[in-house]
Design an enzyme around this catalytic site. Structure first.
Site, mmCIF file in Angstrom:
data_model
loop_
_atom_site.group_PDB
_atom_site.id
_atom_site.type_symbol
_atom_site.label_atom_id
_atom_site.label_comp_id
_atom_site.label_asym_id
_atom_site.label_seq_id
_atom_site.Cartn_x
_atom_site.Cartn_y
_atom_site.Cartn_z
ATOM 1 N N GLU A 1 -2.353 8.833 -5.057
ATOM 2 C CA GLU A 1 -2.756 8.176 -6.289
ATOM 3 C C GLU A 1 -3.936 8.916 -6.914
ATOM 4 O O GLU A 1 -4.887 9.244 -6.211
ATOM 5 C CB GLU A 1 -3.139 6.717 -6.014
ATOM 6 N N HIS B 1 -0.939 0.972 -9.910
ATOM 7 C CA HIS B 1 -1.751 0.200 -8.966
ATOM 8 C C HIS B 1 -2.580 -0.868 -9.691
ATOM 9 O O HIS B 1 -3.792 -0.951 -9.536
ATOM 10 C CB HIS B 1 -2.667 1.125 -8.158
ATOM 11 N N ARG C 1 0.851 -1.179 0.000
ATOM 12 C CA ARG C 1 0.000 0.000 0.000
ATOM 13 C C ARG C 1 0.892 1.235 0.000
ATOM 14 O O ARG C 1 1.927 1.276 0.671
ATOM 15 C CB ARG C 1 -0.935 0.023 1.222
#
Length: 333
Positions: A275, A294, A246
């Site tokens: 992000e 991601h 993460r």
């Protein structure tokens, strides 16, 4: 026959905080759950207002429960998170304090993320980030320096977080002859492919030994900013970093500084503190960095696997049995 009510909550929109139309992955789930779990009634509210009313009589829910909706859930005893590591804010203080039991989707995409991790590690070991940029310029620029590659059969990899994903990534790396060690807050004992798995407190001791550092921990209060300037200064000169857990676990400014100083030889990242990663961030343009947006968990069967976890837990919940994938809410996993 008594009934149990489960609410499939509409997902929040990360851009607007509104709740859009039903997640397409969950279409048909309500009918299947009711068909396969006798005594279960499944509700599918489409708005926050509908969700609030449904939660007033719900025993269980699937999705994200912000504080204002949780306050309406007077009967709620089980919440199924839709991800293995839900986004920041999922485990808010009210949810942590609430008696509701939370389960997550751990181990539903282990194979996909582990394969992506291996791809990133191999790319760094063979200098592919630089060659990708040379290809875009149609520039033939071979590097014959033996030091330009990392020989995996002579390397040590440190896996930070030996959960399902970290364990599988380590097992795959060991097949290349890499010496794999790990640290984990919960796991100990023999793990296939690992020479050693140590407690999380041993991270500082092991960082200077690693040629390849793989960050696979979940985002928790204890792991936020785990790889920061202090720990990067402990890293072996010329080490590589792969981050696939993460984003908040790695401080990007500190990582950039370690790359710029030459402490690190390169990095490959699938997750980021912010992000999407801003277009003007220097990491985009570094020839020693590989970025994927991601997508490590992308692969077939994701929806089916998530439904299988929900179905198994729904059966157990109705039968009064112990649930799978139970979360320690205070630790977020």
């Amino acid at each position: 026959m008594s009934t149990t009510t489960l609410v499939l909550l509409p997902p929040p929109d990360q851009e607007t905080a509104a709740r859009p139309q039903r997640d397409p992955d969950t279409v048909g789930w309500a009918a299947r759950l009711e068909r396969e779990v006798p005594g279960l009634v499944v509700l599918e509210p489409q708005t926050d207002e509908e969700a609030a009313h449904a939660l007033e009589r719900a025993d269980a829910a699937y999705g994200s429960l912000p504080e204002e909706l949780l306050a309406r859930a007077g009967r709620l005893r089980w919440l199924q998170a839709p991800q293995a590591g839900p986004p920041p804010g999922f485990y808010h203080p009210a949810l942590i304090e609430h008696p509701v039991q939370v389960t997550n989707m751990r181990d539903t995409y282990t194979d996909h993320v582990a394969a992506h991790t291996l791809a990133l590690a191999l790319a760094l070991a063979r200098g592919l980030p630089r060659y990708v940029r040379e290809q875009a310029r149609a520039h033939w620029a071979p590097d014959w320096d033996p030091a330009a590659v990392l020989p995996l059969n002579e390397a040590t990899a440190l896996v930070i977080g030996v959960g399902a994903i970290g364990a599988e990534a380590g097992r795959l790396l060991a097949a290349f002859g890499t010496t794999v060690v790990g640290v984990d807050a919960r796991r100990a004992g023999p793990v296939p492919g690992f020479a050693e798995v140590s407690p999380a407190r041993d991270l500082d001791r092991l960082l200077p030994t690693a040629d390849l550092i793989i960050v696979a921990v979940p985002h928790t209060p204890a792991t936020e900013g785990l790889l920061d300037a202090r720990r990067l200064a402990l890293a072996k000169q010329g080490a590589y970093v792969v981050s696939i857990g993460r984003g908040p676990t790695v401080r990007l400014d500190d990582l950039l500084a370690a790359l710029s100083s030459g402490r690190l030889a390169g990095a490959a990242l699938d997750v980021f503190e912010t992000e999407p990663l801003p277009a003007d961030h220097p990491l985009w343009r570094r020839p020693d960095v590989l970025i994927t947006p991601h997508v490590a968990g992308v692969g077939p069967h994701a929806a089916q696997r998530r439904f299988a976890v929900l179905l198994e837990n729904a059966r157990r919940f109705v039968a009064g049995q112990e649930l799978i994938n139970v979360v320690n809410k205070a630790e977020w996993y």
